[in-house]
Scaffold this motif. Structure first.
Motif, PDB file in Angstrom:
ATOM      1  N   SER A 131      31.420  37.120  44.863  1.00 55.22           N
ATOM      2  CA  SER A 131      30.040  37.307  45.292  1.00 55.22           C
ATOM      3  C   SER A 131      29.648  38.697  44.810  1.00 55.22           C
ATOM      4  O   SER A 131      30.532  39.488  44.440  1.00 55.22           O
ATOM      5  CB  SER A 131      29.932  37.181  46.814  1.00 55.22           C
ATOM      6  N   SER A 156      32.003  41.974  45.180  1.00 51.84           N
ATOM      7  CA  SER A 156      33.402  41.706  45.535  1.00 51.84           C
ATOM      8  C   SER A 156      34.345  42.371  44.537  1.00 51.84           C
ATOM      9  O   SER A 156      33.974  42.669  43.405  1.00 51.84           O
ATOM     10  CB  SER A 156      33.669  40.211  45.669  1.00 51.84           C
ATOM     11  N   GLN A 183      36.193  39.309  40.278  1.00 53.96           N
ATOM     12  CA  GLN A 183      35.079  38.590  39.670  1.00 53.96           C
ATOM     13  C   GLN A 183      35.604  37.679  38.564  1.00 53.96           C
ATOM     14  O   GLN A 183      36.700  37.895  38.035  1.00 53.96           O
ATOM     15  CB  GLN A 183      34.075  39.577  39.055  1.00 53.96           C
TER      16      GLN A 183
END
Length: 169
Positions: A125, A128, A131
């Motif tokens: 998200s 975060s 990724q």
């Protein structure tokens, strides 16, 4: 140091390379693998790791002669990632965000269970720590993580994997 790093399993030949096994899997790589209905492909259930929706058990087993089990296990370029327990423990201890885990069954060359491995998927998200590489929306065998994640892995002795600076195109 780069702010982001690429992380993936080692793919040297002395490391174990895994493939997914199960009922009806073709012996030739790349051939279609269907459910018993002969129409529905098994691969989407594997790629998203939804084995509970399959009408037969699946497991991961070596398909090369490698003997060494790393902190991440090579899955032949499939998007499926398998991580060691200590890899996941390092992420949890550092309260890393952007991933999820799931149960997997890993077997050795003789077909016996290998303990200490967990399925791992990116679940990013905005903001975060983990990724998808290149901003992809699907799983990939490689992912990117912040320097904080790399430090957490090193602090827990997680070193049997490939880590390199991420340089976006």
């Amino acid at each position: 140091m780069s702010e982001w790093f690429c992380i993936q399993a080692r793919s040297k030949r002395n490391y174990v390379w895994l493939t997914v096994c199960g009922q009806g899997k073709p012996k030739i790589t790349g051939e279609p693998w269907y459910m018993p209905d002969g129409v529905t492909s098994v691969y989407p259930f594997i790629e998203d790791w939804r084995p509970e929706e399959l009408p037969f058990p699946v497991w991961l087993a070596p398909y090369n002669g490698g003997k060494k089990y790393g902190d991440m296990l090579w899955t032949g370029g499939m998007a499926l990632k398998i991580a060691s327990s200590r890899f996941i423990e390092a992420l949890r201890a550092a309260e890393v965000t952007g991933y999820r885990t799931f149960d997997v069954e890993v077997r050795d060359h003789a077909g016996s269970p290998v303990e200490g491995y967990i399925g791992f998927a990116t679940d990013p998200s905005p903001g975060s720590d983990i990724q998808n590489i290149y901003g992809q929306t699907v799983q990939n065998f490689v992912f990117i993580a912040t320097e904080r994640v790399v430090e957490a892995l090193h602090d827990h002795g997680v070193d049997q994997l490939e880590i390199s600076p991420y340089i976006p195109d």
